[in-house]
Design an enzyme around this catalytic site. Structure first.
Site, PDB file in Angstrom:
ATOM      1  N   SER A  96     -11.302  -3.384   2.369  1.00  0.00           N
ATOM      2  CA  SER A  96     -11.588  -1.875   2.404  1.00  0.00           C
ATOM      3  C   SER A  96     -12.805  -1.511   2.753  1.00  0.00           C
ATOM      4  O   SER A  96     -13.931  -2.228   2.099  1.00  0.00           O
ATOM      5  CB  SER A  96     -11.333  -1.262   1.224  1.00  0.00           C
ATOM      6  N   TYR A 116     -10.661  -0.139  -7.771  1.00  0.00           N
ATOM      7  CA  TYR A 116     -10.272  -0.494  -6.625  1.00  0.00           C
ATOM      8  C   TYR A 116     -11.628  -1.299  -5.706  1.00  0.00           C
ATOM      9  O   TYR A 116     -11.290  -2.311  -4.812  1.00  0.00           O
ATOM     10  CB  TYR A 116      -9.788   0.616  -5.786  1.00  0.00           C
TER      11      TYR A 116
HETATM   12  N1  LIG Z   1      -4.328   3.180   3.917  1.00  0.00           N
HETATM   13  C1  LIG Z   1      -5.713   3.100   4.105  1.00  0.00           C
HETATM   14  O1  LIG Z   1      -6.328   3.867   4.377  1.00  0.00           O
HETATM   15  C2  LIG Z   1      -6.226   1.891   3.381  1.00  0.00           C
HETATM   16  C3  LIG Z   1      -7.575   1.642   3.326  1.00  0.00           C
HETATM   17  C4  LIG Z   1      -8.219   0.611   3.153  1.00  0.00           C
HETATM   18  C5  LIG Z   1      -7.408  -0.387   2.434  1.00  0.00           C
HETATM   19  N2  LIG Z   1      -6.172  -0.229   2.290  1.00  0.00           N
HETATM   20  C6  LIG Z   1      -5.130  -1.561   1.885  1.00  0.00           C
HETATM   21  O2  LIG Z   1      -4.301  -1.924   2.680  1.00  0.00           O
HETATM   22  C7  LIG Z   1      -3.217  -2.378   2.188  1.00  0.00           C
HETATM   23  C8  LIG Z   1      -1.644  -1.742   2.730  1.00  0.00           C
HETATM   24  O3  LIG Z   1      -2.222  -0.353   2.391  1.00  0.00           O
HETATM   25  P1  LIG Z   1      -1.103   0.715   3.065  1.00  0.00           P
HETATM   26  O4  LIG Z   1      -1.802   1.914   3.059  1.00  0.00           O
HETATM   27  O5  LIG Z   1      -0.299   0.157   4.352  1.00  0.00           O
HETATM   28  O6  LIG Z   1       0.151   0.990   1.995  1.00  0.00           O
HETATM   29  P2  LIG Z   1       1.495   1.524   1.880  1.00  0.00           P
HETATM   30  O7  LIG Z   1       1.413   2.240   3.139  1.00  0.00           O
HETATM   31  O8  LIG Z   1       1.753   2.295   0.635  1.00  0.00           O
HETATM   32  O9  LIG Z   1       2.510   0.197   2.025  1.00  0.00           O
HETATM   33  C9  LIG Z   1       2.465  -0.588   0.931  1.00  0.00           C
HETATM   34  C10 LIG Z   1       3.247  -1.734   1.232  1.00  0.00           C
HETATM   35  O10 LIG Z   1       3.114  -2.604  -0.126  1.00  0.00           O
HETATM   36  C11 LIG Z   1       4.504  -3.018  -0.688  1.00  0.00           C
HETATM   37  N3  LIG Z   1       4.246  -3.035  -2.056  1.00  0.00           N
HETATM   38  C12 LIG Z   1       3.354  -2.468  -2.908  1.00  0.00           C
HETATM   39  N4  LIG Z   1       3.487  -2.757  -4.086  1.00  0.00           N
HETATM   40  C13 LIG Z   1       4.018  -4.268  -3.960  1.00  0.00           C
HETATM   41  C14 LIG Z   1       3.959  -5.382  -4.725  1.00  0.00           C
HETATM   42  N5  LIG Z   1       3.804  -5.370  -6.004  1.00  0.00           N
HETATM   43  N6  LIG Z   1       4.593  -6.331  -4.602  1.00  0.00           N
HETATM   44  C15 LIG Z   1       5.020  -6.531  -3.129  1.00  0.00           C
HETATM   45  N7  LIG Z   1       4.901  -5.486  -2.329  1.00  0.00           N
HETATM   46  C16 LIG Z   1       4.306  -4.364  -2.562  1.00  0.00           C
HETATM   47  C17 LIG Z   1       5.294  -1.527  -0.414  1.00  0.00           C
HETATM   48  O11 LIG Z   1       6.677  -1.800  -0.629  1.00  0.00           O
HETATM   49  P3  LIG Z   1       7.167  -1.488  -2.118  1.00  0.00           P
HETATM   50  O12 LIG Z   1       6.526  -0.051  -2.712  1.00  0.00           O
HETATM   51  O13 LIG Z   1       8.544  -1.150  -1.661  1.00  0.00           O
HETATM   52  O14 LIG Z   1       7.034  -2.729  -2.769  1.00  0.00           O
HETATM   53  C18 LIG Z   1       4.871  -1.454   0.952  1.00  0.00           C
HETATM   54  O15 LIG Z   1       5.598  -2.215   1.956  1.00  0.00           O
HETATM   55  C19 LIG Z   1      -3.637  -2.367   0.689  1.00  0.00           C
HETATM   56  O16 LIG Z   1      -4.229  -3.507   0.247  1.00  0.00           O
HETATM   57  C20 LIG Z   1      -4.500  -1.339   0.515  1.00  0.00           C
HETATM   58  O17 LIG Z   1      -5.515  -1.180  -0.391  1.00  0.00           O
HETATM   59  C21 LIG Z   1      -5.651   0.794   3.034  1.00  0.00           C
END
Ligand SMILES: NC(=O)c1ccc[n+]([C@@H]2O[C@H](COP(=O)([O-])OP(=O)(O)OC[C@H]3O[C@@H](n4cnc5c(N)ncnc54)[C@H](OP(=O)(O)O)[C@@H]3O)[C@@H](O)[C@H]2O)c1
Length: 258
Positions: free
Chosen positions: A149, A162
């Site tokens: 991130s 985080y």
């Molecule tokens: N979005 C941003 O702006 C951003 C910025 C920096 C970093 N990130 C990082 O990017 C990554 C993905 O984020 P995203 O924004 O794509 O999130 P998201 O849209 O909320 O998707 C999260 C995914 O992870 C799964 N998940 C959640 N908890 C889980 C667990 N315990 N075991 C297995 N799967 C799990 C969810 O499915 P279920 O809930 O059904 O399990 C879903 O498929 C994360 O590491 C986040 O910290 C995101």
């Protein structure tokens, strides 16, 4: 194209596991990896969501396979890697993408919440990647990627746990690269800026944050999950074999400007 030349960045014949791939960044990366020819194991906690993501991908011609497990359960995730290898073959690419968030002011942050975020975003990623790396090292090839991130690069309030976990991932890939590169295994981090997903819904539905973000980002918009996907596919490819221990920031220029 002359005979014998294969397309650049092809992942044909490769097997990938993308954690947290039923939506958001993980799903976009899974689609791109599969479009490049890889078989991609789709993961999330909800079996129904995993199966419907797999069915939708297969309808579009993508080689998606299901594997629901909770990444936070290190025993389950180690078993899942073993099961994937038994049923589908050697795992070539691990994109350890799933992550959780907990926003709270530093002085109000409960230790139990700090520990929960560190246990998931750092310890569980370490255990999953270590297990995958052991098998990759014996085969002399592999690609491991984490989702870091920009909050590991730029401070922002209410994100103390985080940031600690994501910053540790950024540092970890540098250290791991020293032990994995001799065995032909690369490890890198993708560091997203602000990406419009379920995880950030509270932010993009807040008009004042939305306005601030669009002004603050030189590209003038939120990132989309697809903005990350090509970077993941590139770092997973054979052509990126000399790139390891690095963080690739994908943020529309946000961290490059004051
Ligand atoms: N979005 C941003 O702006 C951003 C910025 C920096 C970093 N990130 C990082 O990017 C990554 C993905 O984020 P995203 O924004 O794509 O999130 P998201 O849209 O909320 O998707 C999260 C995914 O992870 C799964 N998940 C959640 N908890 C889980 C667990 N315990 N075991 C297995 N799967 C799990 C969810 O499915 P279920 O809930 O059904 O399990 C879903 O498929 C994360 O590491 C986040 O910290 C995101």
């Amino acid at each position: 194209m002359s005979e014998g030349l294969r397309p650049l960045f092809s992942l044909k014949g490769r097997l990938a596991l993308v954690t947290g791939s039923t939506r958001g960044i993980g799903l976009a990366a899974a689609e791109t990896l599969a479009r490049q020819g890889a078989t991609v194991v789709i993961n999330g906690r909800e079996p129904e969501a995993v199966h419907s993501t797999v069915a939708e991908g297969q309808r579009s011609g993508l080689d998606f396979r299901p594997m629901s497990f909770d990444v936070g359960d290190t025993t389950a995730s180690v078993q899942a890697v073993d099961q994937i290898e038994q049923e589908l073959g050697p795992l070539d690419i691990l994109f350890a993408n799933a992550g959780i968030q907990h926003r709270e002011a530093l002085l109000e942050f409960e230790l139990s919440d700090f520990q929960r975020v560190i246990a998931f975003n750092l310890t569980a990623q370490w255990a999953l990647a270590q297990h995958a790396a052991r098998a990759m090292v014996t085969r002399g090839r592999g690609r491991i990627l984490f989702t870091g991130s920009i909050t590991a690069v730029l401070g922002r309030e209410r994100l103390s746990a985080y940031t600690a976990a994501k910053g540790a991932l950024h540092a970890m890939v540098r250290q791991w690269s020293t032990e994995l590169a001799p065995a032909g295994v690369t490890i890198n981090t993708i560091a997203p800026g602000y990406i419009r997903t379920e995880l950030t819904k509270a932010l993009w539905t807040d008009p004042s944050f939305d306005e601030w973000l669009q002004k603050r980002t030189p590209a003038g918009r939120w990132g989309l999950p697809q903005d990350l996907a090509a970077a993941v596919a590139f770092l997973a490819s054979d052509e990126a074999g000399f790139i390891t221990g690095q963080t690739l920031v994908v943020d529309g220029g946000l961290s490059s400007t004051m």
